[in-house]
Design a protein around this motif. Sequence first.
Motif, PDB file in Angstrom:
ATOM      1  N   ALA A  69       0.833  -1.207   0.000  1.00  0.00           N
ATOM      2  CA  ALA A  69       0.000   0.000   0.000  1.00  0.00           C
ATOM      3  C   ALA A  69       0.868   1.257   0.000  1.00  0.00           C
ATOM      4  N   THR A  70       1.904   1.273   0.809  1.00  0.00           N
ATOM      5  CA  THR A  70       2.791   2.437   0.847  1.00  0.00           C
ATOM      6  C   THR A  70       3.630   2.511  -0.422  1.00  0.00           C
ATOM      7  N   ALA A  71       4.030   1.364  -0.948  1.00  0.00           N
ATOM      8  CA  ALA A  71       4.768   1.341  -2.221  1.00  0.00           C
ATOM      9  C   ALA A  71       3.908   1.969  -3.318  1.00  0.00           C
ATOM     10  N   GLU A  72       2.623   1.605  -3.346  1.00  0.00           N
ATOM     11  CA  GLU A  72       1.704   2.169  -4.338  1.00  0.00           C
ATOM     12  C   GLU A  72       1.617   3.685  -4.194  1.00  0.00           C
ATOM     13  N   GLU A  73       1.550   4.175  -2.958  1.00  0.00           N
ATOM     14  CA  GLU A  73       1.499   5.629  -2.732  1.00  0.00           C
ATOM     15  C   GLU A  73       2.733   6.316  -3.314  1.00  0.00           C
ATOM     16  N   HIS A  74       3.896   5.723  -3.095  1.00  0.00           N
ATOM     17  CA  HIS A  74       5.128   6.330  -3.619  1.00  0.00           C
ATOM     18  C   HIS A  74       5.168   6.277  -5.148  1.00  0.00           C
ATOM     19  N   TYR A  75       4.756   5.155  -5.728  1.00  0.00           N
ATOM     20  CA  TYR A  75       4.718   5.079  -7.194  1.00  0.00           C
ATOM     21  C   TYR A  75       3.755   6.121  -7.765  1.00  0.00           C
ATOM     22  N   ARG A  76       2.603   6.275  -7.147  1.00  0.00           N
ATOM     23  CA  ARG A  76       1.629   7.257  -7.651  1.00  0.00           C
ATOM     24  C   ARG A  76       2.138   8.688  -7.477  1.00  0.00           C
ATOM     25  N   ALA A  77       2.845   8.966  -6.393  1.00  0.00           N
ATOM     26  CA  ALA A  77       3.451  10.292  -6.211  1.00  0.00           C
ATOM     27  C   ALA A  77       4.492  10.540  -7.299  1.00  0.00           C
ATOM     28  N   ALA A  78       5.283   9.514  -7.594  1.00  0.00           N
ATOM     29  CA  ALA A  78       6.283   9.645  -8.669  1.00  0.00           C
ATOM     30  C   ALA A  78       5.602   9.903 -10.007  1.00  0.00           C
ATOM     31  N   LEU A  79       4.521   9.195 -10.281  1.00  0.00           N
ATOM     32  CA  LEU A  79       3.801   9.387 -11.551  1.00  0.00           C
ATOM     33  C   LEU A  79       3.279  10.817 -11.688  1.00  0.00           C
ATOM     34  N   ALA A  80       2.719  11.349 -10.623  1.00  0.00           N
ATOM     35  CA  ALA A  80       2.185  12.712 -10.674  1.00  0.00           C
ATOM     36  C   ALA A  80       3.302  13.717 -10.994  1.00  0.00           C
ATOM     37  N   LEU A  81       4.452  13.540 -10.370  1.00  0.00           N
ATOM     38  CA  LEU A  81       5.579  14.453 -10.625  1.00  0.00           C
ATOM     39  C   LEU A  81       6.125  14.280 -12.033  1.00  0.00           C
ATOM     40  N   LEU A  82       6.199  13.045 -12.492  1.00  0.00           N
ATOM     41  CA  LEU A  82       6.720  12.791 -13.843  1.00  0.00           C
ATOM     42  C   LEU A  82       5.783  13.350 -14.912  1.00  0.00           C
ATOM     43  N   GLU A  90      10.531   7.972 -18.235  1.00  0.00           N
ATOM     44  CA  GLU A  90      10.514   7.673 -16.808  1.00  0.00           C
ATOM     45  C   GLU A  90       9.087   7.349 -16.358  1.00  0.00           C
ATOM     46  N   LEU A  91       8.123   8.036 -16.961  1.00  0.00           N
ATOM     47  CA  LEU A  91       6.719   7.770 -16.671  1.00  0.00           C
ATOM     48  C   LEU A  91       6.368   6.334 -17.062  1.00  0.00           C
ATOM     49  N   ALA A  92       6.825   5.901 -18.216  1.00  0.00           N
ATOM     50  CA  ALA A  92       6.545   4.538 -18.676  1.00  0.00           C
ATOM     51  C   ALA A  92       7.149   3.502 -17.733  1.00  0.00           C
ATOM     52  N   VAL A  93       8.380   3.729 -17.300  1.00  0.00           N
ATOM     53  CA  VAL A  93       9.039   2.789 -16.386  1.00  0.00           C
ATOM     54  C   VAL A  93       8.280   2.709 -15.066  1.00  0.00           C
ATOM     55  N   THR A  94       7.895   3.848 -14.527  1.00  0.00           N
ATOM     56  CA  THR A  94       7.197   3.878 -13.244  1.00  0.00           C
ATOM     57  C   THR A  94       5.805   3.272 -13.376  1.00  0.00           C
ATOM     58  N   CYS A  95       5.137   3.507 -14.497  1.00  0.00           N
ATOM     59  CA  CYS A  95       3.840   2.873 -14.756  1.00  0.00           C
ATOM     60  C   CYS A  95       3.988   1.350 -14.738  1.00  0.00           C
ATOM     61  N   ARG A  96       5.045   0.861 -15.351  1.00  0.00           N
ATOM     62  CA  ARG A  96       5.269  -0.587 -15.378  1.00  0.00           C
ATOM     63  C   ARG A  96       5.480  -1.128 -13.966  1.00  0.00           C
ATOM     64  N   LEU A  97       6.278  -0.414 -13.166  1.00  0.00           N
ATOM     65  CA  LEU A  97       6.523  -0.855 -11.786  1.00  0.00           C
ATOM     66  C   LEU A  97       5.223  -0.891 -10.975  1.00  0.00           C
TER      67      LEU A  97
END
Length: 132
Positions: A69-82, A90-97
């Motif tokens: 759940a916390t990992a998902e929060e960090h990935y979504r925060a990264a996506l918003a910034l990207l 970088e957006l594509a890589v983070t989306c895949r993760l």
Amino acid sequence: MLVAAGAAFHVLRLDCEIADVLRRQGHPDQAKPLLNTTLAAIDPADDLMAVSDIHRRLGLILATDSDAATAEEHYRAALALLEQADAALELAVTCRLLGDLLTRRHHPRGIRSRQDIEKRTRDAVSMATLNG
């Protein structure tokens, strides 16, 4: 003063790299606090990419730490910034993760999110190809 600020920023980026080495060597317990400290010290307005990178790295650690759940929060925060930074690859890589994490969780919401993420990834790659 400007030189000191620049040096401090580079020290923070170096901390990120050290944290990544620690994670890869199997010491996420040492990497996590280093990344959290760095995250708290960098203003996203100063460097969207650096902050998104820290969120992505924290997501990687937490995903393997069974804190999905916390990992998902960090990935979504990264996506918003990207998305703000218009960083398609970088957006594509983070989306895949994030998609991989949601798939591993076998959550019904994860399936819908995975479909959305796959579309966003295709869009990001298409945009990168057009701009590249």
